[in-house]
Scaffold this active site. Sequence first.
Site, PDB file in Angstrom:
ATOM      1  N   ASP A 147       0.864  -1.282  -0.032  1.00 40.02           N
ATOM      2  CA  ASP A 147      -0.107   0.094   0.078  1.00 40.02           C
ATOM      3  C   ASP A 147       0.780   1.096   0.041  1.00 40.02           C
ATOM      4  O   ASP A 147       2.036   1.129   0.599  1.00 40.02           O
ATOM      5  CB  ASP A 147      -0.860   0.144   1.145  1.00 40.02           C
ATOM      6  CG  ASP A 147      -1.939  -1.178   1.411  1.00 40.02           C
ATOM      7  OD1 ASP A 147      -2.340  -1.320  -0.008  1.00 40.02           O
ATOM      8  OD2 ASP A 147      -2.231  -1.625   2.433  1.00 40.02           O
ATOM      9  N   ASP A 181      -7.301  -1.193  -4.359  1.00 37.84           N
ATOM     10  CA  ASP A 181      -8.074  -0.793  -3.592  1.00 37.84           C
ATOM     11  C   ASP A 181      -8.919   0.028  -4.106  1.00 37.84           C
ATOM     12  O   ASP A 181     -10.378   0.041  -4.103  1.00 37.84           O
ATOM     13  CB  ASP A 181      -7.614  -0.383  -2.392  1.00 37.84           C
ATOM     14  CG  ASP A 181      -6.782  -1.370  -1.556  1.00 37.84           C
ATOM     15  OD1 ASP A 181      -6.971  -2.567  -1.561  1.00 37.84           O
ATOM     16  OD2 ASP A 181      -5.883  -1.185  -0.796  1.00 37.84           O
TER      17      ASP A 181
END
Length: 216
Positions: A147, A181
Site C-alpha cells: 500500500d 483498492d
Amino acid sequence: MKGYTKPFSLILAVLILDQVIKFWVKLNMTLGQEFKILGNRGLIHFTENNGMAFGMEFGGEGGKLALSIFRILAVLGIGYGLIYMIKRKYHRGLIMCVALIFAGALGNIIDSTFYGLIFSESTWYDKAQFLPASGGYSTLFHGKVVDMFYFPLLQGTFPTWSPIWPKEEFIFFRPVFNLADSAISVGVIIILIFQKRYFKEEVQEPASYHSEVIEE
C-alpha cells in the site's frame, strides 16, 4: 470477441499500472518511508499489510492463507459473473464496474500470492530486492499487500466537551491504500449510485390485458 475488448482492456490497464506502482515502491522505498505529493494532505507512504483492503488485517498465518484462498475463489466468481454479463449484454456501465472490481481483486491477489516468493523483505532500513539469490521473504500465498496512497485530509483534536475521545487527536482519511483498492471502491460506489439504471427491468403488460382494454 465483441463486447469483451473494453472491459478486458480496462482490466489489463488497471493490473499493469497497479503492479508497476507496487514494484517501484517495493524496490525504491524502505518500509515507512514517505514523500509528499499534495503537501500534508497527500503522501506516498510505503506500508504493507497481511490482510484486506485499506490496510485492515486478518489474523495469523492460518487467517492469511484462508484469506488468500478466499480471494482466489472470489475473483474466479467475479470473473465468471463478468463473462456471463458480457454474453447476455448487460448494461455496459455495470460491466465496466465489475471489470474494475475484478481487476482490483486480482491485483491484490498477485501481491498476496507471489510477492513473498519474488521479493526480499522490506524493512525500515533496507529496500527489497527482486528475485534475491537467498530466496523470497515468504512462501506461496503468504505475501504481503503493498500500500502507498495516504490522504490525511483532515487532522485535529476532539474538543474537551466531546462525548467521545475528548482531547484525542483524529485523522480523516486514515487508511493507506493502493490502486487495486481504489478500483474496487470506485466500481462498487458507481454500481450503488446507478443501481436503478443498471438493474432496470422492462415490465411488459400481457397481450391479453391490452385486448381486454380495447374491447371495453
